[in-house]
Design an enzyme around this catalytic site. Structure first.
Site, short mmCIF file in Angstrom:
data_model
loop_
_atom_site.label_atom_id
_atom_site.label_comp_id
_atom_site.label_asym_id
_atom_site.label_seq_id
_atom_site.Cartn_x
_atom_site.Cartn_y
_atom_site.Cartn_z
N HIS B 52 61.76 94.15 49.04
CA HIS B 52 62.06 93.25 50.15
C HIS B 52 62.67 93.99 51.34
O HIS B 52 62.35 93.70 52.49
CB HIS B 52 63.02 92.16 49.66
CG HIS B 52 63.09 90.99 50.57
ND1 HIS B 52 62.32 89.87 50.41
CD2 HIS B 52 63.83 90.77 51.68
CE1 HIS B 52 62.57 89.02 51.37
NE2 HIS B 52 63.50 89.52 52.16
N HIS B 98 59.80 82.34 51.91
CA HIS B 98 60.84 81.93 50.97
C HIS B 98 60.18 81.32 49.74
O HIS B 98 60.47 80.20 49.35
CB HIS B 98 61.84 80.98 51.63
CG HIS B 98 63.22 81.53 51.69
ND1 HIS B 98 64.34 80.77 51.60
CD2 HIS B 98 63.65 82.82 51.77
CE1 HIS B 98 65.42 81.55 51.67
NE2 HIS B 98 65.03 82.79 51.77
#
Lengths: 86, 747
Positions: B52, B98
């Site tokens: 990430h 998300h």
């Protein structure tokens, strides 16, 4: 027959924006001594069974599946035999 | 205090492996430090070296994408990319996923996704003017999927509506491939003047570092990186990975930070997003070539007894980090006091290139900033063409028994219109406030959303597109098609495409066939971005989207923003005037592979999807823009899912008027109506514009065929003089508008 009283609260470590807002409002009204406001919900329901163990088991399932959101909420309940309630 | 393992225990019990670090990565960390890391240090390395934050798996692929252009003011690497729109103004935009949080807790997962992307935009100094979202779920026939869908939409609306930024558009797709692993991608667009552009740099040795926003809690300390039982007595119950957003606080943080930036005293500012305080402090120091010292006992905490580890790794929402010069401290404090937003000095900029963590006077961590930010190993993963490709691509998509006759074909059209992926998304966007701020001139439901730039004639158009099905069937062509469609959506409202933000949603990159999908589709996107002159100015990568060992469809999502110089030239998708002529720009071939028609009528996702002729696409889009510029068109609509029949029906539904359409060609009737050949736009124009439009198309070499005229309350379409579609527009509207509400209400 049991009467169940279920209390659902946001987990301790999860942010409670509603509680924060109420705390701020209390302070602005002059209730400076109030702190740590947490807001939850209270449910009452009747269970049509005479077996306490079964009632507890079923109520736990209801909490896990619908009444609470176990990812961010905790729940507690008490079971009172219908006659004794109130 | 919780019991933290010692550096020796971390090494001996391979605690780092629970944090997602490999043995080799751990060895490399020891080498960088010259010793074994303690608990907080290994935690910090593990998040900074996660996919990430480091893009360690995707970096080789991302480097394929073009990122430069004469109008690009800020490219990838900052909170958001920024593109010039003239007059000293610019547009900042970025997309973010998300996905996993939304799968666990759909309302808060989606809401905090919106919160995160807003921070990325205003931390650049830009004022957010629009939000969009790209959503993917399993079929709505399943109760769990309906629940996820309903709560995600509520979460986006709940947060976006409170914070006062309109949600103006997006897309939603329903497919088995996303059952168990929904995709929630959110994009934010902001406006900024050139001289206000901020960077996340911790400049000026000795300058104080400030923490802004609500207190840090234990939320968001990721479940996967969280200690297992033998490391900590406290049960996992008490340490949820889910973050809860507070949009009202976010509004205050946003307004106060924008005022701070406007005051001109900011040296550097960055949001605390993924990996919270860790990532923001390390990245800001790294970009300035400096170091930073943090006094963790000063960090505002929501819970008693929080440890440095917890403070550094928490992802509590609505927090920012900024640097000002000492003489401006009072000014900064005054601004945040007025907005009632907590603002605390938590550190200072140093010159030694180290991130030092001090807790009650004791040094609890000492890490090399470069090592954290730049030295993460990059992995070139093995690539292998997946075996399924030959099988699906060789499927025969043109030999099914013909669907013929007006009743059958009209029923087929209604079935395609009612397919949840094709159907109207009104049920979703009715829950969003798309008009707040008062600048939305084209609301959700069209090809692209349009928001005007206050005080000018200009308007911004924005679109989000992904096509997992086509990318699955042919990653390279699918990647090209995704970019081409986003650009086509923009030209359909009359906007010149400017640049791209991309969200790469894929399965595990450690599987060679998934890496093939990633690599090929990005290569396809890169080629399209090159030809269409839309550089990629930022984006997000979301890997490991798998459920029960099954990867999602490879789903790159492209967010594109375009500029309309004069908003009076803007056009919409729906038919506008009776008597207008209908034309198809672009040629129709037999492209049924991966089509909505095959999926809905034949239950098959197979065949080779349409290939994309990028040169033809560029000519088509240029023709479209010239026609809009000349004021020739009444309406335009991109022809994609569901082919010509669906596109024309959508134009009739949106315009509330029918049309008589006569198609000619050598394709079978049902194929002609539902083929999904790329590079086509259906337009309508007043009869007097006919010759001028023909001249523009002929000049560019774009095929143009006049196919009918607008009018009445019925839509009829003939193919080679045989009646194919005949229906009242109201009945088509019922199929199209009613599909999702009926499904959701029935539950």
């Amino acid at each position: 027959m049991f009467v169940a009283r279920v209390q659902v609260t946001i987990k301790e470590e999860v942010l409670d924006p509603q509680g924060k807002a109420v705390e701020g409002a209390l302070h602005s009204l002059g209730f400076e001594e109030a702190s740590g406001v947490r807001i939850g919900k209270f449910l009452e329901l009747t269970l049509n069974t005479d077996d306490r163990a079964v009632a507890e088991e079923r109520l736990s399932q209801m909490c896990e599946k619908l009444l609470a959101n176990p990812v961010i909420e905790d729940y507690e309940f008490e079971l009172v035999e219908a006659g004794e309630a109130r | 205090m919780s019991m933290e393992p010692t550096p020796e225990e971390i090494r001996d019990h391979r605690v780092y492996a629970d944090f997602g670090l490999t043995d080799a990565e751990y060895e490399l960390i020891c080498e960088k430090l010259g010793r074994a890391p303690n608990y907080v240090e290994v935690g910090i390395f593990s998040v900074m070296w996660s996919e990430h934050c480091s893009y360690k798996n995707s970096r080789p692929v991302l480097s394929l994408l073009p990122t430069k252009g004469p109008h690009v003011l800020v490219g990838p690497g900052e909170g958001a990319g920024i593109v010039d729109i003239g007059d000293g103004q610019a547009v900042a935009f970025k997309i973010e996923s998300h996905n996993h949080p939304s799968a666990v807790e759909p309302y808060q997962g989606a809401a905090t996704g919106v919160g995160g992307i807003l921070r990325d935009i205003f931390s650049m100094g830009a004022r957010p003017v629009a939000l969009l979202n790209s959503l993917r779920f399993g079929p709505l026939s399943d109760g769990r999927n309906r629940y996820l869908f309903e709560r995600v939409v509520e979460g986006i609306g709940g947060y976006g509506n409170c914070v006062g930024v309109p949600t103006v558009g997006g897309e939603a797709v329903f497919d088995d491939a996303y059952s168990g692993n929904p995709l929630v991608n959110v994009m934010c667009v902001g406006l900024i003047d050139h001289d206000q552009i901020q960077k996340g740099v911790a400049g000026g040795v000795g300058n104080p570092v400030f923490y802004v926003g609500p207190a840090t809690g234990r939320d968001g300390i990721h479940g996967a990186t969280f200690a297992s039982e033998e490391l900590n007595e406290e049960s996992e119950e008490r340490r949820p990975a889910v973050q809860v957003g507070d949009p009202f606080m976010k509004k205050l943080v946003m307004e106060s930070c924008l005022e701070l930036i406007d005051s001109g005293i900011v040296v550097g500012i960055q949001d605390m997003g993924a990996a919270g305080l860790t990532c923001s402090s390390a990245e800001m120091a790294s970009k300035a070539g400096n170091g930073m010292e943090l006094y963790l006992d000063r960090v505002p905490c929501r819970a008693e007894g929080m440890t440095p580890y917890e403070m550094m790794l928490s992802e509590s929402q609505e927090r920012m980090l900024f640097v000002v010069r000492p003489e401006h401290v009072d000014r900064a404090r005054e601004i945040f006091e007025r907005w009632e937003v907590p603002c605390v000095e938590v550190g200072k900029v140093t010159d030694d290139g180290r991130l030092r963590l001090i807790f009650h006077g004791e040094e609890v961590g000492d890490l090399p900033v470069r090592g954290l930010v730049d030295d993460c190993p990059v992995y070139e993963r093995a690539v292998e063409r997946p075996g399924y490709l030959d099988m699906v691509q060789s499927a025969e998509t043109l030999n099914d028994p013909e669907i013929a006759g007006v009743q059958e074909l009209t029923a087929a059209l209604k079935a395609v219109l009612a397919d949840h992926t094709v159907a109207s998304k009104r049920w979703i966007y009715e829950q969003f406030d798309h008009m707040v701020q008062g600048n939305t001139v084209q609301a959700p439901g069209g090809d692209a959303a349009v928001v005007e730039v206050q005080g000018t004639r200009k308007a911004l158009a924005m679109a989000l597109d992904g096509d997992g099905r086509h990318v699955f069937l042919d990653p390279y062509e699918g990647g090209k098609a995704t970019v081409a469609e986003a650009a086509r959506n923009l030209v359909c409202v009359g906007a010149r495409p400017l640049a791209v933000t991309d969200n790469l949603n894929f399965g595990s990159p450690e599987r060679p066939e998934i890496y093939f999908q990633l690599h090929q589709s990005v290569a396809g996107m890169a080629e399209a971005c090159e030809v269409l002159k839309t550089p990629v100015i930022g984006g997000n990568v979301s890997l490991y989207n798998e459920h029960a060992g099954q990867a999602i469809y490879p789903t790159p999502v492209v967010g594109m923003v375009g500029l309309i110089e004069d908003r009076d030239r803007m056009i919409g998708a729906g038919f506008r005037g009776d008597g207008d002529l209908v034309a198809v720009l672009g040629a129709t071939g037999a492209d049924l592979g991966g089509s909505a028609f095959r999926a809905v009528l034949h239950g098959a996702v197979d065949g080779a999807p349409p290939s994309v002729d990028l040169q033809a696409e560029a000519r088509l889009q240029d023709t479209m823009l010239r026609a809009v510029e000349a004021g020739l068109l009444s309406s335009a609509h991109d022809c994609s899912h569901g082919g010509l029949a669906t596109t024309i029906a959508e134009k009739a539904i949106a315009g509330g008027r029918g049309a008589n359409v006569r198609l000619k060609g050598d394709l079978r009737g049902d194929h002609h109506l539902f083929s999904e050949t790329t590079g086509r736009i259906v337009v309508s124009a007043p009869p007097e514009a006919k010759e001028a439009l023909e001249a523009i198309a002929a000049d560019a070499g774009v095929p143009l065929s006049w196919v009918g005229e607008v009018g009445g309350e019925e839509l009829t379409i003939t193919v080679n003089d045989e009646l194919g579609i005949e229906s009242a527009v109201a009945d088509l509207r019922d199929a199209y508008e009613g599909a999702i509400p009926r499904r959701m209400e029935k539950a």
